[in-house]
Design an enzyme around this catalytic site. Structure first.
Site, mmCIF file in Angstrom:
data_model
loop_
_atom_site.group_PDB
_atom_site.id
_atom_site.type_symbol
_atom_site.label_atom_id
_atom_site.label_comp_id
_atom_site.label_asym_id
_atom_site.label_seq_id
_atom_site.Cartn_x
_atom_site.Cartn_y
_atom_site.Cartn_z
ATOM 1 N N ASN A 9 35.424 41.196 46.286
ATOM 2 C CA ASN A 9 35.515 40.368 45.103
ATOM 3 C C ASN A 9 37.357 39.391 45.893
ATOM 4 O O ASN A 9 38.124 39.768 45.166
ATOM 5 C CB ASN A 9 35.599 40.606 44.398
ATOM 6 C CG ASN A 9 35.875 39.472 42.533
ATOM 7 O OD1 ASN A 9 35.576 38.404 43.353
ATOM 8 N ND2 ASN A 9 36.223 40.150 41.752
ATOM 9 N N LYS A 11 38.312 36.663 44.156
ATOM 10 C CA LYS A 11 38.756 36.012 43.537
ATOM 11 C C LYS A 11 38.788 34.494 43.238
ATOM 12 O O LYS A 11 38.801 34.065 44.275
ATOM 13 C CB LYS A 11 39.617 36.470 42.222
ATOM 14 C CG LYS A 11 38.953 38.240 42.359
ATOM 15 C CD LYS A 11 40.156 38.903 41.395
ATOM 16 C CE LYS A 11 39.624 40.443 40.736
ATOM 17 N NZ LYS A 11 41.020 41.140 40.314
ATOM 18 N N HIS A 94 32.274 40.084 35.928
ATOM 19 C CA HIS A 94 33.874 40.476 35.585
ATOM 20 C C HIS A 94 34.197 40.640 35.216
ATOM 21 O O HIS A 94 33.899 39.528 34.085
ATOM 22 C CB HIS A 94 34.482 39.290 36.854
ATOM 23 C CG HIS A 94 35.255 39.963 37.511
ATOM 24 N ND1 HIS A 94 36.595 40.391 37.487
ATOM 25 C CD2 HIS A 94 35.589 41.263 38.657
ATOM 26 C CE1 HIS A 94 37.338 41.072 37.409
ATOM 27 N NE2 HIS A 94 36.390 41.993 38.522
ATOM 28 N N GLU A 96 36.968 39.860 34.399
ATOM 29 C CA GLU A 96 38.155 38.303 34.114
ATOM 30 C C GLU A 96 37.106 37.228 33.058
ATOM 31 O O GLU A 96 37.898 36.450 32.979
ATOM 32 C CB GLU A 96 38.804 38.111 36.004
ATOM 33 C CG GLU A 96 39.677 38.926 35.521
ATOM 34 C CD GLU A 96 39.917 39.046 37.323
ATOM 35 O OE1 GLU A 96 38.688 38.339 38.322
ATOM 36 O OE2 GLU A 96 40.801 40.082 37.687
ATOM 37 N N GLU A 166 34.032 48.826 36.095
ATOM 38 C CA GLU A 166 35.055 48.234 36.489
ATOM 39 C C GLU A 166 36.183 49.078 35.226
ATOM 40 O O GLU A 166 35.695 47.371 34.179
ATOM 41 C CB GLU A 166 34.798 47.403 36.977
ATOM 42 C CG GLU A 166 34.946 46.746 37.941
ATOM 43 C CD GLU A 166 34.623 45.936 38.652
ATOM 44 O OE1 GLU A 166 35.068 46.502 39.538
ATOM 45 O OE2 GLU A 166 34.708 44.236 38.258
ATOM 46 N N GLY A 172 43.404 45.281 38.912
ATOM 47 C CA GLY A 172 44.842 44.657 39.648
ATOM 48 C C GLY A 172 45.783 44.964 39.044
ATOM 49 O O GLY A 172 46.894 44.608 38.585
ATOM 50 N N SER A 212 41.509 49.100 41.132
ATOM 51 C CA SER A 212 42.767 49.624 42.381
ATOM 52 C C SER A 212 42.693 50.219 42.969
ATOM 53 O O SER A 212 42.924 51.430 43.586
ATOM 54 C CB SER A 212 43.534 50.054 41.193
ATOM 55 O OG SER A 212 44.106 49.241 40.275
HETATM 56 C C1 PEP Z 1 37.999 43.898 40.647
HETATM 57 O O1 PEP Z 1 38.819 42.924 40.507
HETATM 58 O O2 PEP Z 1 36.552 43.457 40.874
HETATM 59 C C2 PEP Z 1 38.557 44.800 41.289
HETATM 60 C C3 PEP Z 1 38.777 45.652 41.684
HETATM 61 O O3 PEP Z 1 40.756 44.165 41.449
HETATM 62 P P1 PEP Z 1 41.221 45.087 41.936
HETATM 63 O O4 PEP Z 1 40.367 46.326 42.887
HETATM 64 O O5 PEP Z 1 42.424 44.591 42.425
HETATM 65 O O6 PEP Z 1 41.657 46.681 40.712
#
Ligand code: PEP
Length: 250
Positions: A9, A11, A94, A96, A166, A172, A212
């Site tokens: 992703n 973003k 997601h 966000e 997630e 992040g 992460s």
């Molecule tokens: C995400 O935004 O779906 C995600 C998993 O981000 P990150 O890997 O940076 O934690």
């Protein structure tokens, strides 16, 4: 057998030139994989990304879409528009989008229906926040996110759904759920699906972990029985890191 999937992703990162460069690096770095490999660049770069990936096994997904087929929704993109350029996978839900754009379960249910009606595959994201994990409510939260946005679907719709657990506190932040925490939740999701539908659907759906994931922790997380790959944010923006994560998925 469930598919292993690693999806990146991107973003709101990478302009046109940077997108071209990263795709070129990925084509070199990832020549083959037993996992399905997907990248999700920004809307404006989707068409060009598809062109650059012609002949490659790396697939392209959108990061979002609107629920309406068309109309007065300034700034929005429909499933039909995505399909018309050759994009048939979309990330929905997601954290966000939920946190910054007010997307709730009811809205997501409408987006899910619109995407499926258009014949798209959905990578559906959900997960608890830190205070919900600390208070021990994480199973309840995840169950209600799934129930409210997805459990109205008929069984055959599930062949076009990929789940991405997630935990918000791990996105992040550099903080990852332990492989055991991921496995525990993924097993719970399968149990919930078995109760709501049947074991065929529960065992057939790919459940990705996101939060992460990095080259250093991917292999251990992906080795868990109910973890079928990952949704990768930050590390998907660096070709060598994403390639290492794809390699960890087998
Ligand atoms: C995400 O935004 O779906 C995600 C998993 O981000 P990150 O890997 O940076 O934690």
């Amino acid at each position: 057998m469930r598919k292993k999937i690693v999806a990146g992703n991107w973003k709101m990162n990478k302009n046109r030139e940077e997108t071209t460069r990263l795709i070129s690096e990925l084509k070199t770095a990832i020549q083959k994989s037993d996992a399905e490999v997907i990248i999700a660049p920004t809307f404006v770069n989707l068409a060009e990304s598809l062109g650059e990936l012609k002949g490659s096994f790396i697939q392209v997904s959108a990061q979002n879409m609107h629920f309406a087929e068309s109309g007065a929704y300034t700034g929005e993109i429909s499933a039909d528009m995505l399909k018309s350029i050759g994009v048939s996978t979309v990330i929905l839900g997601h954290s966000e989008r939920r946190a910054y754009f007010g997307e709730d379960d009811a809205l997501l249910a409408k987006k899910v229906d619109a995407a499926l009606k258009a014949g798209m595959r959905i990578i559906f994201c959900f997960g608890e926040e830190l205070d919900q994990r600390k208070s021990g409510d994480h199973f309840k939260v995840v169950e209600s996110q799934l129930k409210n946005a997805l459990f109205h679907l008929k069984g055959d719709a599930w062949k076009n759904i990929v789940l991405a657990f997630e935990p918000v506190w791990a996105i992040g932040t550099g903080e990852t759920a332990s492989p055991e925490q991921a496995q525990e939740m993924h097993a719970f999701i399968r149990k919930t699906l078995t109760e709501a539908y049947d074991s065929g659907i529960a065992e057939g759906v790919s459940i990705l972990y996101g939060g992460s994931v990095k080259p250093g922790n991917a292999e251990e997380i992906f080795s868990k029985a109910d973890v079928d790959g990952g949704l990768i944010g930050g590390a998907s923006l660096v070709a060598a890191d994403f390639a290492a994560i794809v390699a960890a998925a087998g």
